[in-house]
Design a protein around this motif. Structure first.
Motif, PDB file in Angstrom:
ATOM      1  N   ASN A 146       2.657   1.251   4.132  1.00 31.73           N
ATOM      2  CA  ASN A 146       1.505   2.158   3.436  1.00 31.73           C
ATOM      3  C   ASN A 146       0.832   2.946   4.370  1.00 31.73           C
ATOM      4  O   ASN A 146       0.001   3.944   4.005  1.00 31.73           O
ATOM      5  N   ALA A 147       0.950   2.973   5.803  1.00 30.37           N
ATOM      6  CA  ALA A 147      -0.104   3.490   6.754  1.00 30.37           C
ATOM      7  C   ALA A 147       0.512   4.767   7.516  1.00 30.37           C
ATOM      8  O   ALA A 147      -0.039   5.172   8.293  1.00 30.37           O
ATOM      9  N   ALA A 148       1.728   5.046   7.064  1.00 36.46           N
ATOM     10  CA  ALA A 148       2.368   6.438   7.443  1.00 36.46           C
ATOM     11  C   ALA A 148       2.280   6.354   8.988  1.00 36.46           C
ATOM     12  O   ALA A 148       2.266   7.444   9.571  1.00 36.46           O
ATOM     13  N   GLY A 149       2.459   5.140   9.619  1.00 38.99           N
ATOM     14  CA  GLY A 149       2.615   5.173  11.033  1.00 38.99           C
ATOM     15  C   GLY A 149       1.743   5.296  11.926  1.00 38.99           C
ATOM     16  O   GLY A 149       1.798   5.570  13.274  1.00 38.99           O
ATOM     17  N   MET A 150       0.490   5.235  11.590  1.00 42.90           N
ATOM     18  CA  MET A 150      -0.763   5.360  12.167  1.00 42.90           C
ATOM     19  C   MET A 150      -1.892   4.509  11.785  1.00 42.90           C
ATOM     20  O   MET A 150      -2.072   4.238  10.573  1.00 42.90           O
ATOM     21  N   ALA A 151      -2.996   4.414  12.729  1.00 42.24           N
ATOM     22  CA  ALA A 151      -4.049   3.787  12.230  1.00 42.24           C
ATOM     23  C   ALA A 151      -4.888   4.746  11.197  1.00 42.24           C
ATOM     24  O   ALA A 151      -4.788   6.056  11.328  1.00 42.24           O
ATOM     25  N   GLN A 152      -5.421   4.075  10.229  1.00 47.78           N
ATOM     26  CA  GLN A 152      -6.115   4.913   9.118  1.00 47.78           C
ATOM     27  C   GLN A 152      -7.724   4.641   9.255  1.00 47.78           C
ATOM     28  O   GLN A 152      -8.190   3.951   9.703  1.00 47.78           O
ATOM     29  N   GLU A 153      -8.366   5.759   8.611  1.00 48.60           N
ATOM     30  CA  GLU A 153      -9.843   5.587   8.490  1.00 48.60           C
ATOM     31  C   GLU A 153     -10.445   4.484   8.023  1.00 48.60           C
ATOM     32  O   GLU A 153      -9.852   3.659   7.134  1.00 48.60           O
ATOM     33  N   VAL A 154     -11.358   3.899   8.712  1.00 46.59           N
ATOM     34  CA  VAL A 154     -11.840   2.609   8.394  1.00 46.59           C
ATOM     35  C   VAL A 154     -12.677   2.611   6.903  1.00 46.59           C
ATOM     36  O   VAL A 154     -12.941   3.727   6.382  1.00 46.59           O
TER      37      VAL A 154
END
Length: 227
Positions: A146-154
């Motif tokens: 579910n992360a679209a291949g990157m770190a997401q906003e905390v």
């Protein structure tokens, strides 16, 4: 942020109650229990915004989400940040580093910022629960699906019962502890899984380790303080 020492800058922290936690190392089939005093833990990982401002760095990408966790930081980078942020905030530094950088000691009585121990991290992650996770994975964590291949906003997924966000998924988090000195030397532990992990890698008891100079795009850290 400048390098001028400030008087106790307010950085949000959660008071974690005293208790105990059972740890295990499946590699050597060992279990042990750790008694913990109450401590403080940040509700979210250190963000790029905070890290870049204190370290006086600029984002690599112009469109980088500054409210996502900072990544590509080594254990040594995290130690340096903790000491710098402690000084900036008017707190006593926790870490003493030898001139050659090979030895790091922690003053557990200091009131400054530090990395959580592995036991503190797992205890806080579980927040009184007994399972592998403190909730349904898609509701609490950014991971491979579910992360679209990157770190997401905390802070965008549901927190655990103690108000801690992103303990699972988003980025792995460095802990203080050495992994196994006899076998791995100076390797340090990181916990929690990341945006790049499959579901099985995002759990409260999942343990990884690497050299303290290791950096990768799904590994960050979270701040703790002693009480």
């Amino acid at each position: 942020m400048s390098n001028v020492q400030r008087s106790h800058v307010e950085y949000p922290m959660v008071n974690i109650p005293a208790g105990e936690i059972a740890l295990r190392d499946d590699r050597i089939e060992k279990t042990w229990t750790v008694q913990l005093n109450s401590f403080l833990l940040a509700p979210v990982p250190v963000t790029r915004s905070l890290y870049f401002s204190l370290m006086q760095q600029k984002p690599v990408e112009a469109n980088e989400n500054l409210q996502a966790p900072v990544v590509d930081v080594s254990w040594e980078d995290a130690i340096l940040f903790c000491n710098l942020f402690s000084r900036y905030s008017g707190f006593q530094e926790c870490y003493s580093v030898s001139d050659d950088g090979e030895r790091v000691e922690c003053n557990w009585e200091a009131n400054g910022y530090r990395l959580p121990t592995e036991a503190e991290w797992q205890y806080a992650c579980k927040a009184g629960t007994s399972g592998y996770r403190y909730g349904e994975l898609d509701e609490i964590a950014w991971y491979h699906e579910n992360a679209a291949g990157m770190a997401q906003e905390v802070g965008k997924k549901l927190p655990n019962a103690w108000g801690l966000y992103d303990m699972l998924g988003n980025v792995w988090e460095w802990c203080w502890d050495l992994y196994d000195v006899d076998v791995y030397g100076s390797y340090r532990i990181f916990r929690g899984g990341s945006w790049a992990e499959e579901a099985r890698g995002c759990g409260a008891t999942c343990r990884r380790r690497s050299h303290p100079t290791f950096r990768i795009d799904d590994l960050g850290f979270r701040l703790a303080r002693s009480l």
